[in-house]
Design a protein around this motif. Structure first.
Motif, PDB file in Angstrom:
ATOM      1  N   ASP A 139      34.667  30.715  50.339  1.00  0.00           N
ATOM      2  CA  ASP A 139      35.949  30.668  49.599  1.00  0.00           C
ATOM      3  C   ASP A 139      36.575  32.061  49.540  1.00  0.00           C
ATOM      4  N   VAL A 140      35.727  33.060  49.315  1.00  0.00           N
ATOM      5  CA  VAL A 140      36.226  34.437  49.203  1.00  0.00           C
ATOM      6  C   VAL A 140      36.808  34.881  50.556  1.00  0.00           C
ATOM      7  N   THR A 141      36.079  34.592  51.634  1.00  0.00           N
ATOM      8  CA  THR A 141      36.546  34.976  52.972  1.00  0.00           C
ATOM      9  C   THR A 141      37.895  34.317  53.259  1.00  0.00           C
ATOM     10  N   ALA A 142      37.998  33.024  52.955  1.00  0.00           N
ATOM     11  CA  ALA A 142      39.246  32.289  53.231  1.00  0.00           C
ATOM     12  C   ALA A 142      40.397  32.841  52.387  1.00  0.00           C
ATOM     13  N   ALA A 143      40.123  33.114  51.098  1.00  0.00           N
ATOM     14  CA  ALA A 143      41.185  33.597  50.201  1.00  0.00           C
ATOM     15  C   ALA A 143      41.631  35.001  50.614  1.00  0.00           C
ATOM     16  N   LYS A 144      40.668  35.831  51.038  1.00  0.00           N
ATOM     17  CA  LYS A 144      41.030  37.201  51.453  1.00  0.00           C
ATOM     18  C   LYS A 144      41.851  37.165  52.743  1.00  0.00           C
ATOM     19  N   ALA A 145      41.543  36.211  53.617  1.00  0.00           N
ATOM     20  CA  ALA A 145      42.309  36.097  54.867  1.00  0.00           C
ATOM     21  C   ALA A 145      43.755  35.698  54.556  1.00  0.00           C
ATOM     22  N   LYS A 146      43.924  34.861  53.534  1.00  0.00           N
ATOM     23  CA  LYS A 146      45.265  34.388  53.150  1.00  0.00           C
ATOM     24  C   LYS A 146      46.056  35.459  52.392  1.00  0.00           C
ATOM     25  N   HIS A 147      45.332  36.269  51.622  1.00  0.00           N
ATOM     26  CA  HIS A 147      45.995  37.298  50.801  1.00  0.00           C
ATOM     27  C   HIS A 147      45.308  38.646  51.052  1.00  0.00           C
ATOM     28  N   PRO A 148      45.515  39.227  52.225  1.00  0.00           N
ATOM     29  CA  PRO A 148      44.731  40.412  52.610  1.00  0.00           C
ATOM     30  C   PRO A 148      44.949  41.638  51.719  1.00  0.00           C
ATOM     31  N   SER A 149      46.091  41.723  51.030  1.00  0.00           N
ATOM     32  CA  SER A 149      46.311  42.926  50.201  1.00  0.00           C
ATOM     33  C   SER A 149      45.824  42.727  48.770  1.00  0.00           C
ATOM     34  N   ALA A 150      45.354  41.529  48.437  1.00  0.00           N
ATOM     35  CA  ALA A 150      45.014  41.252  47.036  1.00  0.00           C
ATOM     36  C   ALA A 150      43.706  41.920  46.625  1.00  0.00           C
ATOM     37  N   VAL A 151      43.663  42.370  45.361  1.00  0.00           N
ATOM     38  CA  VAL A 151      42.438  42.913  44.753  1.00  0.00           C
ATOM     39  C   VAL A 151      41.644  41.715  44.226  1.00  0.00           C
ATOM     40  N   PHE A 152      40.341  41.700  44.505  1.00  0.00           N
ATOM     41  CA  PHE A 152      39.526  40.554  44.092  1.00  0.00           C
ATOM     42  C   PHE A 152      38.751  40.889  42.812  1.00  0.00           C
ATOM     43  N   LEU A 153      39.067  40.160  41.723  1.00  0.00           N
ATOM     44  CA  LEU A 153      38.393  40.351  40.431  1.00  0.00           C
ATOM     45  C   LEU A 153      37.564  39.106  40.121  1.00  0.00           C
ATOM     46  N   ALA A 154      36.291  39.311  39.785  1.00  0.00           N
ATOM     47  CA  ALA A 154      35.402  38.154  39.592  1.00  0.00           C
ATOM     48  C   ALA A 154      34.664  38.239  38.263  1.00  0.00           C
ATOM     49  N   HIS A 155      34.305  37.059  37.759  1.00  0.00           N
ATOM     50  CA  HIS A 155      33.491  36.968  36.534  1.00  0.00           C
ATOM     51  C   HIS A 155      32.016  37.050  36.935  1.00  0.00           C
ATOM     52  N   PRO A 156      31.172  37.728  36.119  1.00  0.00           N
ATOM     53  CA  PRO A 156      29.767  37.895  36.515  1.00  0.00           C
ATOM     54  C   PRO A 156      28.942  36.608  36.527  1.00  0.00           C
ATOM     55  N   GLU A 157      29.523  35.479  36.138  1.00  0.00           N
ATOM     56  CA  GLU A 157      28.802  34.205  36.299  1.00  0.00           C
ATOM     57  C   GLU A 157      28.835  33.722  37.752  1.00  0.00           C
ATOM     58  N   CYS A 158      29.590  34.418  38.620  1.00  0.00           N
ATOM     59  CA  CYS A 158      29.627  34.026  40.040  1.00  0.00           C
ATOM     60  C   CYS A 158      28.318  34.417  40.734  1.00  0.00           C
ATOM     61  N   ARG A 159      28.080  33.779  41.877  1.00  0.00           N
ATOM     62  CA  ARG A 159      26.886  34.078  42.679  1.00  0.00           C
ATOM     63  C   ARG A 159      26.875  35.549  43.119  1.00  0.00           C
TER      64      ARG A 159
END
Ligand code: 13P
Ligand code: SF4
Length: 304
Positions: free
Chosen positions: A181-201
């Motif tokens: 999901d992260v790879t796909a989302a980054k490909a769609k929005h290459p300039s976006a900063v990725f912020l995640a909650h620590p409950e993620c894998r």
């Protein structure tokens, strides 16, 4: 009753009963909009202590309302739908924890606030995603049994030299966010900063530019000069993110990140709770006193 009438009646009852509405960042947008405070688990538990109110309506899940009662038992605490549970909190029981403590007799039990009162009562100290690192650093012991979230536990283990034993619990909503999901989302929005909650894998967190509690994500995005953000947590977060930073764009990494329990506090349920007071959350006094010690130690470990 139409929604204007529901809103009017909620506001009348709030005044009459000296009640406040506390809403988690995953609560329904329309409930966040009428809440006295919207925040993460940590801010909401502090507010339960600090706010001068006789009644709290908690637009969140069971463990949050329970924590509010544990900390402030003189207040009436209402959960609009008593069935709004957190599946991760149900992944550890007091009995299973007592057994595990025999296996790790030298370990301090650090208990994520997403847990029942009975489990907190068996723990040394609580933490939330906003303060887990500080809590782990503040305790004396170098060996820790971290319950119930294995992902938050793993994330904290990357920030400390202490030995951490993990529990096999997880949040189903965050667990379904994959590296793909992260790879796909980054490909769609290459300039976006990725912020995640620590409950993620762990493999998802390894790709994040920042790892924060829900309030931490909102604060970081508001202060940042960047304009586009990928968000790795429950999707209702986008409501407050967009409200606080209307000039920025936010995208959910996964369209499946939806916590149904958090949506149970709909406006009619909030009104019903205020009107009937039938969904009171209480904890037996012996358990409450022990659980409060673990929550108080957390509050003492982190500066206000
Ligand atoms: P926060 O404490 O970061 O708000 O998270 C609570 C929660 O349940 C996340 O799934
Ligand atoms: Fe529990 Fe996950 Fe829902 Fe948070 S998002 S309340 S951890 S099920």
């Amino acid at each position: 009753m139409n929604s204007d009438e529901i809103l009017r009646r909620i506001s009348e009852l709030k005044e009459e009963k000296n009640a406040v509405i506390l809403a988690h960042n995953y609560a329904r947008a329309e409930v966040q909009d009428i809440a006295d405070l919207v925040g993460d688990s940590f801010a909401l538990s502090q507010a339960a202590v600090d706010l001068d109110a006789d009644m709290i309506v908690f637009a969140g899940v069971h463990f949050m309302a329970e924590s509010a009662y544990i900390l402030s038992p003189q207040k009436t605490v209402l959960l609009p739908d008593a069935d709004a549970g957190c599946p991760m909190a149900d992944m550890v029981t007091a009995e299973a924890l007592r057994e595990a403590k025999k296996r790790y007799p030298n370990a301090a039990v650090v208990c994520y606030v997403n847990s029942s009162a009975a489990v907190k009562a068996e723990s040394d100290v609580c933490c939330t995603s906003a303060n887990a690192k500080e809590v782990v650093a503040a305790i004396e012991e170098d060996e820790i049994l971290f319950i119930p979230d294995k992902n938050l536990g793993h994330y904290i283990s990357t920030l400390t030299d202490k030995k951490i034993h993990f529990w096999n619990g997880f949040c189903p909503i965050h667990q379904q966010i994959t590296e793909f999901d992260v790879t796909a989302a980054k490909a769609k929005h290459p300039s976006a900063v990725f912020l995640a909650h620590p409950e993620c894998r762990p493999e998802v967190l390894a790709r994040a530019d920042g790892v924060f509690s829900t309030a931490g994500i909102i604060k970081y995005a508001a202060a940042s000069d960047e304009k586009e953000f990928l968000i790795g947590t429950e999707q209702e977060m986008l409501h407050k993110l967009m409200k606080d930073s209307p000039d920025k764009s936010f995208y959910s990494v996964s369209k499946y990140s939806y916590c149904a329990s958090m949506k149970m506090a709909a406006l009619p349920a909030v009104l019903n709770a205020l009107e009937t007071e039938t969904t009171k959350i209480m904890v037996p006094e012996d358990i409450r006193v022990k659980a409060k010690k673990a929550l108080d130690r957390m509050l003492a470990a982190v500066p206000k």
